[in-house]
Design a protein around this motif. Structure first.
Motif, PDB file in Angstrom:
ATOM      1  N   HIS A 195      77.286  -0.998 -12.965  1.00 19.89           N
ATOM      2  CA  HIS A 195      76.902  -0.240 -14.161  1.00 19.89           C
ATOM      3  C   HIS A 195      75.932  -1.042 -15.021  1.00 19.89           C
ATOM      4  CE1 HIS A 195      80.832   2.301 -13.952  1.00 19.89           C
ATOM      5  NE2 HIS A 195      79.933   2.669 -13.069  1.00 19.89           N
ATOM      6  N   PHE A 196      76.241  -2.325 -15.199  1.00 24.14           N
ATOM      7  CA  PHE A 196      75.375  -3.170 -16.034  1.00 24.14           C
ATOM      8  C   PHE A 196      73.993  -3.302 -15.398  1.00 24.14           C
ATOM      9  CE2 PHE A 196      73.397  -7.085 -17.270  1.00 24.14           C
ATOM     10  CZ  PHE A 196      73.576  -7.113 -18.639  1.00 24.14           C
ATOM     11  N   PHE A 197      73.952  -3.552 -14.095  1.00 22.50           N
ATOM     12  CA  PHE A 197      72.690  -3.747 -13.379  1.00 22.50           C
ATOM     13  C   PHE A 197      71.810  -2.497 -13.506  1.00 22.50           C
ATOM     14  CE2 PHE A 197      70.963  -5.528  -9.061  1.00 22.50           C
ATOM     15  CZ  PHE A 197      69.743  -5.763  -9.672  1.00 22.50           C
ATOM     16  N   GLN A 198      72.396  -1.334 -13.270  1.00 18.75           N
ATOM     17  CA  GLN A 198      71.629  -0.098 -13.352  1.00 18.75           C
ATOM     18  C   GLN A 198      71.133   0.169 -14.773  1.00 18.75           C
ATOM     19  OE1 GLN A 198      74.543   2.582 -11.457  1.00 18.75           O
ATOM     20  NE2 GLN A 198      73.077   2.841  -9.782  1.00 18.75           N
ATOM     21  N   ASN A 199      71.966  -0.095 -15.777  1.00 10.95           N
ATOM     22  CA  ASN A 199      71.547   0.088 -17.170  1.00 10.95           C
ATOM     23  C   ASN A 199      70.435  -0.882 -17.545  1.00 10.95           C
ATOM     24  OD1 ASN A 199      73.309   2.180 -17.715  1.00 10.95           O
ATOM     25  ND2 ASN A 199      74.942   0.832 -18.428  1.00 10.95           N
ATOM     26  N   TYR A 200      70.515  -2.083 -17.033  1.00 13.64           N
ATOM     27  CA  TYR A 200      69.483  -3.084 -17.295  1.00 13.64           C
ATOM     28  C   TYR A 200      68.138  -2.598 -16.758  1.00 13.64           C
ATOM     29  CZ  TYR A 200      67.114  -7.624 -17.333  1.00 13.64           C
ATOM     30  OH  TYR A 200      66.223  -8.645 -17.563  1.00 13.64           O
ATOM     31  N   LEU A 201      68.123  -2.105 -15.516  1.00 12.89           N
ATOM     32  CA  LEU A 201      66.883  -1.609 -14.919  1.00 12.89           C
ATOM     33  C   LEU A 201      66.362  -0.391 -15.684  1.00 12.89           C
ATOM     34  CD1 LEU A 201      67.777  -1.928 -11.116  1.00 12.89           C
ATOM     35  CD2 LEU A 201      66.342  -3.448 -12.493  1.00 12.89           C
ATOM     36  N   TYR A 202      67.275   0.474 -16.102  1.00 12.83           N
ATOM     37  CA  TYR A 202      66.875   1.663 -16.877  1.00 12.83           C
ATOM     38  C   TYR A 202      66.203   1.256 -18.189  1.00 12.83           C
ATOM     39  CZ  TYR A 202      67.317   5.917 -19.670  1.00 12.83           C
ATOM     40  OH  TYR A 202      67.062   6.993 -20.486  1.00 12.83           O
ATOM     41  N   ASN A 203      66.766   0.226 -18.838  1.00 12.60           N
ATOM     42  CA  ASN A 203      66.242  -0.207 -20.138  1.00 12.60           C
ATOM     43  C   ASN A 203      64.868  -0.857 -20.039  1.00 12.60           C
ATOM     44  OD1 ASN A 203      68.422   0.737 -21.637  1.00 12.60           O
ATOM     45  ND2 ASN A 203      69.579  -1.160 -21.364  1.00 12.60           N
ATOM     46  N   ILE A 204      64.516  -1.365 -18.851  1.00 10.39           N
ATOM     47  CA  ILE A 204      63.163  -1.926 -18.692  1.00 10.39           C
ATOM     48  C   ILE A 204      62.273  -0.952 -17.907  1.00 10.39           C
ATOM     49  CG2 ILE A 204      63.938  -4.325 -18.862  1.00 10.39           C
ATOM     50  CD1 ILE A 204      63.678  -4.537 -15.815  1.00 10.39           C
ATOM     51  N   ASP A 205      62.758   0.309 -17.815  1.00  9.59           N
ATOM     52  CA  ASP A 205      61.965   1.398 -17.229  1.00  9.59           C
ATOM     53  C   ASP A 205      61.667   1.182 -15.741  1.00  9.59           C
ATOM     54  OD1 ASP A 205      60.741   3.875 -17.452  1.00  9.59           O
ATOM     55  OD2 ASP A 205      58.758   3.007 -17.797  1.00  9.59           O
ATOM     56  N   VAL A 206      62.634   0.614 -15.018  1.00  9.72           N
ATOM     57  CA  VAL A 206      62.484   0.397 -13.584  1.00  9.72           C
ATOM     58  C   VAL A 206      63.383   1.382 -12.835  1.00  9.72           C
ATOM     59  CG1 VAL A 206      62.951  -1.187 -11.671  1.00  9.72           C
ATOM     60  CG2 VAL A 206      61.812  -2.003 -13.736  1.00  9.72           C
ATOM     61  N   SER A 207      62.791   2.149 -11.922  1.00 10.97           N
ATOM     62  CA  SER A 207      63.547   3.105 -11.098  1.00 10.97           C
ATOM     63  C   SER A 207      63.448   2.673  -9.640  1.00 10.97           C
ATOM     64  CB  SER A 207      62.981   4.520 -11.260  1.00 10.97           C
ATOM     65  OG  SER A 207      63.045   4.939 -12.605  1.00 10.97           O
ATOM     66  N   PRO A 208      64.501   2.041  -9.111  1.00 14.44           N
ATOM     67  CA  PRO A 208      64.458   1.548  -7.731  1.00 14.44           C
ATOM     68  C   PRO A 208      64.199   2.676  -6.735  1.00 14.44           C
ATOM     69  CG  PRO A 208      66.359   0.661  -8.897  1.00 14.44           C
ATOM     70  CD  PRO A 208      65.783   1.728  -9.764  1.00 14.44           C
ATOM     71  N   LEU A 209      63.299   2.425  -5.799  1.00 12.58           N
ATOM     72  CA  LEU A 209      63.001   3.407  -4.757  1.00 12.58           C
ATOM     73  C   LEU A 209      63.924   3.239  -3.561  1.00 12.58           C
ATOM     74  CD1 LEU A 209      59.087   3.200  -4.857  1.00 12.58           C
ATOM     75  CD2 LEU A 209      60.589   4.851  -6.005  1.00 12.58           C
ATOM     76  N   ARG A 210      64.392   2.000  -3.357  1.00 15.10           N
ATOM     77  CA  ARG A 210      65.285   1.721  -2.229  1.00 15.10           C
ATOM     78  C   ARG A 210      66.486   0.922  -2.717  1.00 15.10           C
ATOM     79  NH1 ARG A 210      62.619  -1.784   1.683  1.00 15.10           N
ATOM     80  NH2 ARG A 210      61.386  -2.542  -0.093  1.00 15.10           N
ATOM     81  N   THR A 211      67.673   1.295  -2.240  1.00 17.33           N
ATOM     82  CA  THR A 211      68.884   0.584  -2.647  1.00 17.33           C
ATOM     83  C   THR A 211      69.815   0.401  -1.456  1.00 17.33           C
ATOM     84  OG1 THR A 211      70.106   2.611  -3.228  1.00 17.33           O
ATOM     85  CG2 THR A 211      68.794   1.553  -4.973  1.00 17.33           C
ATOM     86  N   LEU A 212      70.641  -0.609  -1.560  1.00 15.15           N
ATOM     87  CA  LEU A 212      71.752  -0.831  -0.642  1.00 15.15           C
ATOM     88  C   LEU A 212      73.009  -0.985  -1.487  1.00 15.15           C
ATOM     89  CD1 LEU A 212      70.269  -3.457   1.868  1.00 15.15           C
ATOM     90  CD2 LEU A 212      70.757  -1.052   2.348  1.00 15.15           C
ATOM     91  N   GLU A 213      74.149  -0.630  -0.923  1.00 14.66           N
ATOM     92  CA  GLU A 213      75.404  -0.719  -1.662  1.00 14.66           C
ATOM     93  C   GLU A 213      76.481  -1.342  -0.776  1.00 14.66           C
ATOM     94  OE1 GLU A 213      78.882   2.362  -2.984  1.00 14.66           O
ATOM     95  OE2 GLU A 213      76.828   2.901  -3.572  1.00 14.66           O
TER      96      GLU A 213
END
Length: 293
Positions: free
Chosen positions: A202-220
């Motif tokens: 949750h923190f990682f995704q919010n961090y990326l959102y706050n710097i306007d970064v939308s990952p195109l590829r992800t692994l989980e």
């Protein structure tokens, strides 16, 4: 009235389910039903409204529940009376974040096991939200988790320490900073996340959102070790507690990438329900964990 029937009643109230209570207590569903029916006969009033598959606690049930919590706490106190500390026996059910089991608790757990060899210590590893649910339902005595420092209703929480989080990548990656200025380069990279309900995710995704970064590829992955190996093999960028990757950093198998602004920190927190009676055994366990390296 029997103690075991009160335990069954408390479990049904907290889990809001006869079948889940039966599973938790290792009873047959018919046994749970019999316990509740027996209590209802003795109290002289329904304890639950049964509406199809849904059950709701009645006013009588809610009043009884308050007394049962107090009664079972006193019962636990009686069970834990002991003259000689080394003769203490019992079971502790502890919920722990995976990374803490592997990297932070070994010393404290070993010391406790040596001091209390007759105690059955049951460790349950899961994400923070699921462990917290088990605290509310009484399935766990205590949780030790890593996450943002915050308070939760009806839980008592103590901060043990602060731990730095670091962005990491393989040696071949050319990204130097995770910030808004590098948005174009960052979005081309693969991001490796922990599972969806994890506080770190949750923190990682919010961090990326706050710097306007939308990952195109992800692994989980649910495993920290799997994430580490993926990063080593240059499959993507991740965010992990520094203590999990210090060995790889020292061996120069991965790179630490700077973030946007101050260092990011999570807290190791110890939590228990406010209505939980802290037995001498549980208090001793907490002392060993709080002194951990």
């Amino acid at each position: 009235m029997e103690i075991r029937k009160f335990k069954t009643f408390k479990k049904v109230v907290e889990l809001k389910s006869f079948s889940r209570a039966a599973e938790s207590l290792y009873y047959g569903k018919s046994t749970v039903s019999e316990h509740i029916q027996s209590l209802e006969r003795e109290v002289g009033s329904p304890l639950f409204d049964r509406l199809g598959k849904t059950i709701n606690v009645t006013d009588t049930g809610n009043e009884l529940y308050m007394y049962v919590v107090k009664l079972l706490n006193i019962y636990d106190m009686i069970k834990n009376i002991s003259v000689d500390k080394m003769d203490e026996k019992g079971e502790l059910n502890i919920g722990v974040s995976e990374s803490l089991v592997v990297y932070r608790l070994n010393s404290g757990l070993s010391q406790f096991n040596r001091a209390y060899p007759n105690v059955n210590l049951k460790l349950i590893s899961d994400n923070c939200s699921k462990l917290r649910e088990k605290l509310y339902t009484g399935e766990l005595d205590l949780t030790i988790t890593l996450g943002p420092q915050r308070d939760f209703e009806d839980l008592i929480t103590h901060k043990i320490s602060e731990e730095r989080l670091v962005f990491i990548s393989g040696k071949e990656f050319d990204v130097k900073n995770i910030n808004r200025e590098n948005k174009g380069a960052i979005e081309k990279k693969c991001f490796i996340f922990t599972e969806k309900e994890c506080a770190l995710r949750h923190f990682f995704q919010n961090y990326l959102y706050n710097i306007d970064v939308s990952p195109l590829r992800t692994l989980e992955f649910s495993s920290i070790e799997a994430i580490k190996q993926c990063v080593v093999n240059n499959l993507g960028i991740s965010l992990l507690p520094q203590y999990c990757v210090e060995d790889l950093i020292e061996a120069k198998k991965i790179r630490v990438i700077e973030g946007d602004g101050d260092k990011i920190k999570f807290s190791i927190q110890l939590s228990y329900h406010k209505n939980k009676w802290l037995s001498p055994l549980l208090n001793e366990f907490m002392k060993h964990i709080i002194k951990m390296d």
